[in-house]
Design an enzyme around this catalytic site. Sequence first.
Site, PDB file in Angstrom:
ATOM      1  CD  GLU A   1      -5.300  -5.321 -10.068  1.00 41.84           C
ATOM      2  OE1 GLU A   1      -4.503  -4.793  -9.274  1.00 41.84           O
ATOM      3  OE2 GLU A   1      -5.137  -6.484 -10.486  1.00 41.84           O
TER       4      GLU A   1
ATOM      5  CD  GLU B   1      -6.117  -5.059  -5.196  1.00 36.95           C
ATOM      6  OE1 GLU B   1      -4.965  -5.487  -5.496  1.00 36.95           O
ATOM      7  OE2 GLU B   1      -7.153  -5.452  -5.760  1.00 36.95           O
TER       8      GLU B   1
END
Length: 477
Positions: free
Chosen positions: A179, A375
């Site tokens: 991320e 995710e």
Amino acid sequence: MGFPNGFMWGGATAANQCEGGIFEGGRGLANVDVCPAGADRSAVITGHKKMLAMDDAHTYPAAEAVDQYHHFREDLRLFAEMGFQVYRLSIAWTRIFPNGDEEQPNEEGLRFYEQMFQECKKYGIRPLVTICHFDCPIGLIQKCGGWRSREMIGYYLRLCKVLFERYREYVTHWLTFNEINMILHAPFLGAGIVFEEGEDEKEEERVKYQAAHHELIASALAVKMAHEINPANQVGCMFAAGSAYPYSCRPQDVWEALKTGQENYFFVDVQARGAYPSYAVRRLKAKGIYPHMEPEDAQILRQSPVDFIAFSYYNSRCIAAPGSTQEEAEGNLFRSVKNPYLDCSDWGWPIDPLGIRITLNEVYDRYQKPLFIVENGLGARDQPDAQGQIEDDYRIAYLREHIRAMKAAVEEDGVDLMGYTAWGCVDLVSASTGEMKKRYGFIYVDKHDDGSGTLARSRKKSFGWYQKVIASNGEVL
């Protein structure tokens, strides 16, 4: 038609949220270890409260987490029982280089991950390894200010070289940074950045984008190195995704949503296309925060784009123009107003299965590279019943609808999707809140926010459901 043959099903974790054992095996302290639970967590992870050591006044959930350090064989056995074909995990940087600047790696740390990869191989589970899942050694924060400094690139590449060479036999799929766009929203958690007294809002923005540039250069050089060391290596970038919807068709809302989307895609634009996009160049220069670059940087970025694009998806965002009186959504680190058409999780995150299809189409249209959802999941309060069972039908419903939308993106829209790893396949500590009660797993861990619990593992109802999903390649939902 459905999902293609070879589609990879599995689950995902991060070392700092599940591994624990932070004082064992020669491991050093990292930024992710000193993010406390409770009221000060937000100030620490955003770089506005300096915390580079543990104190007695706070609780640090990463210290033990769910103790995968001692339970990895049991966890992998349960993953294999579910039928996992891939397990996304991360390396704790300070398990390999405790201070970050050592010349030689810590052999005990290397052996630990080697044992994990051998266990994966035993079960036919492919490791998908995140090299840096927010980890930044405290030693490097003290020495050079974390990713503020270009020095970090050399230390990161030293880690990469050790990993690529040592685990060549076991790992061919890598992610450079987790991320990466979170550096803009949680700069201490994402890059070890602590803001100093006197740094105003503009200077904070400049520091964040300079640190981001260093990570982007490090990522490109890691891709190059991975291909040189093992031509079989495939390296991806990873960002926190979720389409930015305009709150209304009012042009000001549409414009604000477009800019929000560009900010989110900026990192991937660089990593997948090999250059800073024109909108970013103009805006950063107009704000006076364009990062300092070395003469060779443009070539480094251009020569080593990523092989595939990975992302997390939990929810979409809803964007209103500045000055809007709309109610803000809760829970996430990204600013968003409440979407009146969506229900929310216990933590205020909007539940938007169609949004994962929209996001898949947006990302694939933009880059035309293979995608990987690494995710996706529902954080919820799971309460065992009188028999100790967890009937998590709410989780099954969430995942079922997201996988249906994902399947439509592949089958009907032609999106090239490599695989899917559900987040927190075994319960772990929440990154945003530091809580255990915000659970994601198919596997329940007896561990609670006050630190109590036996760490015993047990199967939730969703365990058997996901087992059938995998066995049927997504046909039985």
